[in-house]
Design a protein around this motif. Structure first.
Motif, mmCIF file in Angstrom:
data_model
loop_
_atom_site.group_PDB
_atom_site.id
_atom_site.type_symbol
_atom_site.label_atom_id
_atom_site.label_comp_id
_atom_site.label_asym_id
_atom_site.label_seq_id
_atom_site.Cartn_x
_atom_site.Cartn_y
_atom_site.Cartn_z
ATOM 1 N N SER A 103 8.040 -6.152 -5.270
ATOM 2 C CA SER A 103 9.149 -5.343 -5.444
ATOM 3 C C SER A 103 10.161 -5.987 -6.144
ATOM 4 O O SER A 103 10.851 -5.747 -7.201
ATOM 5 C CB SER A 103 9.666 -5.059 -3.984
ATOM 6 N N LEU A 110 14.428 -3.511 -2.414
ATOM 7 C CA LEU A 110 14.001 -3.330 -1.173
ATOM 8 C C LEU A 110 13.234 -4.538 -0.645
ATOM 9 O O LEU A 110 12.609 -4.497 0.263
ATOM 10 C CB LEU A 110 13.258 -1.813 -0.910
ATOM 11 N N VAL A 171 5.749 4.068 8.000
ATOM 12 C CA VAL A 171 6.123 3.368 6.795
ATOM 13 C C VAL A 171 4.996 2.297 6.549
ATOM 14 O O VAL A 171 4.530 1.605 7.539
ATOM 15 C CB VAL A 171 7.456 2.750 6.688
ATOM 16 N N ARG A 198 5.784 7.069 3.873
ATOM 17 C CA ARG A 198 6.433 6.234 2.878
ATOM 18 C C ARG A 198 5.978 4.750 2.771
ATOM 19 O O ARG A 198 5.733 4.278 3.811
ATOM 20 C CB ARG A 198 8.033 6.555 2.632
ATOM 21 N N TRP A 200 8.029 2.405 2.075
ATOM 22 C CA TRP A 200 9.268 1.643 2.166
ATOM 23 C C TRP A 200 8.775 0.392 3.254
ATOM 24 O O TRP A 200 8.714 0.446 4.299
ATOM 25 C CB TRP A 200 10.519 2.247 2.927
ATOM 26 N N TYR A 204 11.858 -4.365 4.811
ATOM 27 C CA TYR A 204 12.675 -3.290 4.880
ATOM 28 C C TYR A 204 12.021 -2.116 5.662
ATOM 29 O O TYR A 204 12.772 -1.488 6.360
ATOM 30 C CB TYR A 204 12.784 -2.585 3.463
ATOM 31 N N GLY A 205 10.796 -2.082 5.829
ATOM 32 C CA GLY A 205 10.287 -1.178 6.651
ATOM 33 C C GLY A 205 10.423 -1.456 7.987
ATOM 34 O O GLY A 205 10.787 -0.577 9.002
#
Length: 273
Positions: A103, A110, A171, A198, A200, A204-205
């Motif tokens: 990322s 994120l 997630v 998702r 994410w 962050y998840g």
């Protein structure tokens, strides 16, 4: 502690200042990553397992190690990018300077900086910092879990009250990782069972789960540095973190973080049949 807190002041004396240092050091490491974030000349190397690594990963971890060594010279320090630095005290730090390097490389904000502290082999405290968004969630055993979106004001973090998997937000980091370990059917079961899926993922998840914005985060493959912060964070926010067998460990090679209410049902889905 109240629903709002000045973390570094309130935790300044606990464990000889280590809890306050956890926050300060993570923020300093996160600032190092931002110096390289979205820079066109960022050089990406490959490690032995073919995973990407950048100068930002290495410099942020070195910053963490330097700051911790200066303040707590007897503590053990482990991390993703460099060899373990052994110490004689009862404390062990684990750092992942950039969790979500892919990322980071792609300019997605994120990615996270993770720092965790163990005492006598037991998880004591952890922080998930999202440097590019000024968001963080931090927790220490018996001291609560707190969230900030400005790195100044901290409020109590709490998992969701969702008790129906069919209404849950699931997630994960990368869908293909399920297939890598031969469990692509696990992903399909989770996706089919939940309301919304998702990617994410990464730290962050878990932040999303700890703050009630997602209900379960699933890691098919992970290392200790990826999840060392998750036990105190999810426990203190009212949730649970275990491996896929239901064992509360950061060294199981896999991770399942939930709001607690959905944990047993999620365990049934991730266990291979």
């Amino acid at each position: 502690m109240s629903s709002t807190a000045n973390i570094t002041q309130d935790w300044a004396l606990l464990h000889e200042g280590r809890l306050a240092a956890l926050v300060d050091v993570a923020i300093a490491a996160g600032e190092v990553t931002l110096q390289h974030f979205r820079k066109h000349d960022l050089v990406v190397d490959r490690k032995g397992d073919n995973s990407p690594v950048t100068v930002a990963d290495r410099e942020a971890e070195q910053k963490t190690r330097t700051l911790l060594s200066e303040r707590f010279s007897g503590d053990t320090i482990a991390g993703e990018e460099f060899s373990e630095q052994s110490g004689e005290s009862e404390y062990r730090w684990t750092v992942d300077p950039i969790d979500g390097t892919k990322s980071f490389i792609c300019g997605v904000p994120l990615y996270s900086t993770l720092l965790a502290l163990e005492h006598r082999g037991e998880p004591l405290a952890g922080i998930i910092l999202i440097p590019a968004l000024n968001q963080a969630v931090v927790a220490a055993t018996g001291q609560g879990c707190f969230y900030t979106d400005d790195l100044t004001t901290w409020t109590a973090a709490k998992v969701s009250s969702q008790s129906n998997l069919s209404d849950a937000v699931f997630v994960t980091s990368e869908v293909k990782t399920f297939a890598t370990r031969g469990d692509d059917d696990v992903y399909r079961r989770l996706e089919k069972s939940c309301f919304l899926t998702r990617t994410w993922g990464d730290g962050y998840g878990y932040l999303m789960v700890a703050t009630g914005k997602a209900d379960l985060m699933v890691d098919p493959i992970c290392n200790a540095w990826d999840v060392a912060a998750m036990v105190p964070i999810l426990t203190e926010s009212g949730g649970r973190f275990t491996d896929w067998k239901g064992v509360e460990t950061i060294r199981g090679g896999e991770g399942l973080g939930t709001n607690g209410r959905l944990h047993e049902e999620a365990l049934k889905l991730v266990r291979s049949t």
